[in-house]
Write an enzyme that holds these catalytic residues in place. Structure first.
Site, PDB file in Angstrom:
ATOM      1  N   ARG A 183       0.801  -1.248  -0.061  1.00  0.00           N
ATOM      2  CA  ARG A 183       0.006   0.011  -0.058  1.00  0.00           C
ATOM      3  C   ARG A 183       0.948   1.467   0.015  1.00  0.00           C
ATOM      4  NH1 ARG A 183      -4.148  -0.616   4.719  1.00  0.00           N
ATOM      5  NH2 ARG A 183      -4.872   1.480   3.928  1.00  0.00           N
ATOM      6  N   CYS A 241      -1.126   5.628   9.176  1.00  0.00           N
ATOM      7  CA  CYS A 241      -1.636   4.420   8.829  1.00  0.00           C
ATOM      8  C   CYS A 241      -2.894   4.533   7.820  1.00  0.00           C
ATOM      9  CB  CYS A 241      -1.840   3.336   9.877  1.00  0.00           C
ATOM     10  SG  CYS A 241      -3.148   3.891  11.213  1.00  0.00           S
TER      11      CYS A 241
END
Length: 282
Positions: A183, A241
């Site tokens: 990611r 995050c």
């Protein structure tokens, strides 16, 4: 005198030993991962640590009117809701979740942000507790008295979009991303379709599972080496995050390591990757 925690994590043996302490509040902080469809805490069959209360991160302890998930409450709102679940000034709080270590550090960080330090995370969470055959019960709502919890807000523990924009060019700050490397590098899609891929410029990747082993934190010595390797110049940390959940895992790992100069970016990548004209690296 109320029981005090001396470290930010406690073992299942410690919790079992202190299970009947009158000042103890055990919080089940479980949320499903964003990639999972099931919402396990709604099940009548769900087991919990004996005496635990469900701490609803998503629906009660986040701002549900905010555009991004898991947005922190205002200090006053948090104070009221913590009182409503029976938290007192002299409480000792132990947070856990059903995945071992996942969402419970978020709740630990929330209380730290609100100036409450007599709080710890159960290392290994419910899986480790259950593995040891310690007392469990079916999840149930409990009646309790209103607490007298008071907030002592610590603004240095939280960062917002504007802070991160400034931090990108600040050589004394290191932005650390807890998402997977895929990611981070935009090699894997984001779980939310409307969020762009990539990462914040000048940030580094430290997937949250790299500070864990078999659902518990790695040793203090190993954690110190991990953080030293990515931050040899001892810069201040900003942890990010997807939505602020696993950034809190890194924050707790840093705290275990003795690091104090860190903060969590509350909006994290879901905010950053949703807003036009913010700089992104692939």
């Amino acid at each position: 005198m109320s029981l005090k925690v001396t470290k930010p994590i406690v073992s299942v043996n410690w919790l079992q030993k202190n299970l009947e302490n009158k000042n103890l509040i055990i919080l089940d902080c479980t949320i499903p991962k964003v990639t999972e469809k099931s919402n396990t805490h709604n099940s009548d069959e769900k087991l919990q640590v004996k005496g635990a209360l469900f701490f609803d991160i998503k629906n009660i302890f986040s701002d549900t009117t905010a555009p991004f998930p898991n947005t922190i409450l205002t200090p006053k709102e948090f104070e009221v809701k913590a009182q409503e679940i029976g938290v007192y000034k002299d409480s000792i709080i132990v947070c856990y979740d059903d995945l071992g270590i996942y969402s419970s550090p978020r709740v630990w960080w929330m209380f730290q942000l609100m100036g409450f330090t007599n709080v710890a995370v159960l290392d290994g969470g419910f899986p480790k507790w259950n593995e040891n055959k310690f007392p469990v019960e079916n999840q149930k709502k409990k009646d309790h008295l209103k607490g007298d919890f008071e907030v002592n807000y610590q603004p240095e523990k939280i960062k917002f979009k504007e802070d991160v924009l400034t931090a990108i060019k600040n050589k004394t700050i290191l932005i650390v991303d807890a998402r997977s490397k895929g990611r981070f590098n935009s090699a894997e899609p984001e779980p939310r379709n409307d969020v762009k891929g990539g990462h914040i410029p000048n940030s580094v990747s430290l997937p949250f599972n790299e500070v864990l082993e078999n659902g518990t934190f790695k040793t203090e010595a190993v954690l110190k080496e991990i953080f030293k390797k990515i931050n040899p110049k001892k810069k201040s940390f900003i942890f990010s995050c997807g939505t602020g959940i696993t950034a809190s895992v890194l924050a707790l790992g840093a705290e275990i390591s003795g690091i104090k100069n860190y903060a969590v970016y509350d909006g994290s990548w879901t905010e950053w990757g949703s807003i036009e004209n913010l700089p992104i690296e692939i």
